[in-house]
Design a protein around this motif. Structure first.
Motif, PDB file in Angstrom:
ATOM      1  N   UNK A  59       0.863  -1.189   0.000  1.00  0.00           N
ATOM      2  CA  UNK A  59       0.000   0.000   0.000  1.00  0.00           C
ATOM      3  C   UNK A  59       0.896   1.234   0.000  1.00  0.00           C
ATOM      4  N   UNK A  60       0.732   2.087  -1.005  1.00  0.00           N
ATOM      5  CA  UNK A  60       1.585   3.271  -1.147  1.00  0.00           C
ATOM      6  C   UNK A  60       0.995   4.455  -0.374  1.00  0.00           C
ATOM      7  N   UNK A  61       1.820   5.071   0.462  1.00  0.00           N
ATOM      8  CA  UNK A  61       1.373   6.141   1.347  1.00  0.00           C
ATOM      9  C   UNK A  61       2.118   7.441   1.069  1.00  0.00           C
ATOM     10  N   UNK A  62       1.370   8.540   1.135  1.00  0.00           N
ATOM     11  CA  UNK A  62       1.971   9.876   1.063  1.00  0.00           C
ATOM     12  C   UNK A  62       1.709  10.572   2.384  1.00  0.00           C
ATOM     13  N   UNK A  63       2.762  11.074   3.037  1.00  0.00           N
ATOM     14  CA  UNK A  63       2.638  11.748   4.325  1.00  0.00           C
ATOM     15  C   UNK A  63       2.715  13.258   4.143  1.00  0.00           C
ATOM     16  N   UNK A  64       1.758  13.969   4.725  1.00  0.00           N
ATOM     17  CA  UNK A  64       1.779  15.436   4.703  1.00  0.00           C
ATOM     18  C   UNK A  64       1.707  15.926   6.142  1.00  0.00           C
ATOM     19  N   UNK A  65       2.820  16.451   6.642  1.00  0.00           N
ATOM     20  CA  UNK A  65       2.904  16.923   8.030  1.00  0.00           C
ATOM     21  C   UNK A  65       4.041  17.929   8.106  1.00  0.00           C
ATOM     22  N   UNK A  66       3.824  19.019   8.835  1.00  0.00           N
ATOM     23  CA  UNK A  66       4.835  20.077   8.865  1.00  0.00           C
ATOM     24  C   UNK A  66       5.974  19.816   9.847  1.00  0.00           C
TER      25      UNK A  66
ATOM     26  N   UNK B  80       5.811   6.446  -0.106  1.00  0.00           N
ATOM     27  CA  UNK B  80       6.363   6.801  -1.417  1.00  0.00           C
ATOM     28  C   UNK B  80       6.630   8.293  -1.555  1.00  0.00           C
ATOM     29  N   UNK B  81       6.214   9.065  -0.541  1.00  0.00           N
ATOM     30  CA  UNK B  81       6.447  10.493  -0.618  1.00  0.00           C
ATOM     31  C   UNK B  81       6.126  11.197   0.675  1.00  0.00           C
ATOM     32  N   UNK B  82       6.757  12.359   0.880  1.00  0.00           N
ATOM     33  CA  UNK B  82       6.518  13.181   2.068  1.00  0.00           C
ATOM     34  C   UNK B  82       6.417  14.644   1.649  1.00  0.00           C
ATOM     35  N   UNK B  83       5.631  15.408   2.413  1.00  0.00           N
ATOM     36  CA  UNK B  83       5.485  16.838   2.152  1.00  0.00           C
ATOM     37  C   UNK B  83       5.287  17.558   3.477  1.00  0.00           C
ATOM     38  N   UNK B  84       5.735  18.800   3.541  1.00  0.00           N
ATOM     39  CA  UNK B  84       5.648  19.565   4.782  1.00  0.00           C
ATOM     40  C   UNK B  84       4.426  20.481   4.839  1.00  0.00           C
ATOM     41  N   UNK B  85       3.712  20.598   3.718  1.00  0.00           N
ATOM     42  CA  UNK B  85       2.476  21.392   3.691  1.00  0.00           C
ATOM     43  C   UNK B  85       1.656  20.985   2.473  1.00  0.00           C
ATOM     44  N   UNK B  86       0.437  21.522   2.387  1.00  0.00           N
ATOM     45  CA  UNK B  86      -0.524  21.043   1.424  1.00  0.00           C
ATOM     46  C   UNK B  86      -0.169  21.229  -0.038  1.00  0.00           C
ATOM     47  N   UNK B  87       0.356  22.386  -0.401  1.00  0.00           N
ATOM     48  CA  UNK B  87       0.675  22.638  -1.810  1.00  0.00           C
ATOM     49  C   UNK B  87       1.688  21.629  -2.327  1.00  0.00           C
ATOM     50  N   UNK B  88       2.717  21.393  -1.535  1.00  0.00           N
ATOM     51  CA  UNK B  88       3.727  20.400  -1.903  1.00  0.00           C
ATOM     52  C   UNK B  88       3.109  19.006  -1.972  1.00  0.00           C
ATOM     53  N   UNK B  89       2.221  18.721  -1.011  1.00  0.00           N
ATOM     54  CA  UNK B  89       1.566  17.417  -0.994  1.00  0.00           C
ATOM     55  C   UNK B  89       0.725  17.180  -2.235  1.00  0.00           C
ATOM     56  N   UNK B  90      -0.027  18.190  -2.649  1.00  0.00           N
ATOM     57  CA  UNK B  90      -0.865  18.068  -3.843  1.00  0.00           C
ATOM     58  C   UNK B  90      -0.026  17.816  -5.090  1.00  0.00           C
ATOM     59  N   UNK B  91       1.123  18.475  -5.167  1.00  0.00           N
ATOM     60  CA  UNK B  91       2.007  18.269  -6.312  1.00  0.00           C
ATOM     61  C   UNK B  91       2.549  16.840  -6.335  1.00  0.00           C
ATOM     62  N   UNK B  92       2.865  16.324  -5.147  1.00  0.00           N
ATOM     63  CA  UNK B  92       3.465  14.992  -5.082  1.00  0.00           C
ATOM     64  C   UNK B  92       2.456  13.877  -5.382  1.00  0.00           C
ATOM     65  N   UNK B  93       1.179  14.154  -5.196  1.00  0.00           N
ATOM     66  CA  UNK B  93       0.162  13.152  -5.521  1.00  0.00           C
ATOM     67  C   UNK B  93       0.284  12.738  -6.981  1.00  0.00           C
ATOM     68  N   UNK B  94       0.515  13.711  -7.852  1.00  0.00           N
ATOM     69  CA  UNK B  94       0.635  13.423  -9.286  1.00  0.00           C
ATOM     70  C   UNK B  94       1.911  12.639  -9.598  1.00  0.00           C
ATOM     71  N   UNK B  95       2.943  12.836  -8.774  1.00  0.00           N
ATOM     72  CA  UNK B  95       4.230  12.200  -9.044  1.00  0.00           C
ATOM     73  C   UNK B  95       4.291  10.776  -8.501  1.00  0.00           C
TER      74      UNK B  95
END
Length: 218
Positions: free
Chosen positions: A3-10, A31-46
């Protein structure tokens, strides 16, 4: 298949610890991490995650609430699990309102987080055991009452208004010059359309949608 997970937490420390824990599970992978929402949304596509795990309180950049709304708008089929430290049910209700598929408290047992991930992956909802089932049910019902569009006929709306004002079936029958049976049938249709189960919920719906009259029943 993991199960592929993306973490978004500052918080970097939180993300690092969470990532290590999740990656230690045989069927999970971050599969990916982001420190805020804009970055997280971009990484969803990647990274194309199966589930997004998102914090609510992220003061820098796009906050969690806005992030959830944007994910729900742009990726309506992508499950989002809220991970938060806030135990107040208002946060639970707001998370449900804007499309979260589940919510787990940061201070909860890690096994509950794993349960939540697997539940969401299976297409289910999951809410932290800290919140009693009746609390979750009430929050969902309140949201439905607030947002459900009015789909009643003119006659049904009239009967709803009179019922909410305290009229009995017989009084409604006399006032509208229809049979008691017809009143009962209309009421049954109203309750079914609006997913209501009690007179109290019916009254609350009438209040929320401006259907109550100021004057008391005569």
């Amino acid at each position: 298949m993991k199960i592929k997970l993306l973490l978004i937490d500052d918080h970097n420390i939180v993300r690092s610890g969470l990532s290590s824990f999740l990656n230690s599970q045989p069927d999970l992978i971050v599969v990916g991490e982001a420190s805020e929402g804009t970055e997280g949304l971009q990484k969803i596509y990647v990274v194309e995650p199966d589930i997004v795990i998102c914090d609510l309180s992220m003061p820098k950049g796009m906050d969690g609430f806005t992030t959830l709304q944007e994910i729900h708008r742009s990726h309506p089929d992508l499950p989002v699990l809220v991970l938060t430290m806030y135990e107040d049910e208002i946060y639970l209700k707001e998370a449900i309102r804007i499309g979260a598929n589940g919510l787990v408290l940061k201070q909860t047992d890690p096994n509950q987080l794993l349960e939540a991930i697997h539940a969401l992956f299976q297409g289910k909802k999951y809410y932290d055991a800290f919140f009693p089932e009746e609390t979750v049910t009430r929050c969902i019902k309140e949201i439905q009452l607030e947002t459900r569009p009015v789909t009643l006929t003119v006659r049904e709306e009239e009967i709803l208004r009179l019922t909410a004002r305290g009229y009995t079936n017989r009084e409604i029958s006399d006032r509208l010059v229809i049979s008691v049976k017809t009143v009962e049938n209309h009421k049954s249709s109203i309750m079914k359309k609006l997913a209501l189960t009690s007179r109290a919920e019916l009254v609350q719906y009438a209040i929320n949608h401006g259907l109550m009259q100021v004057s008391p029943p005569s």
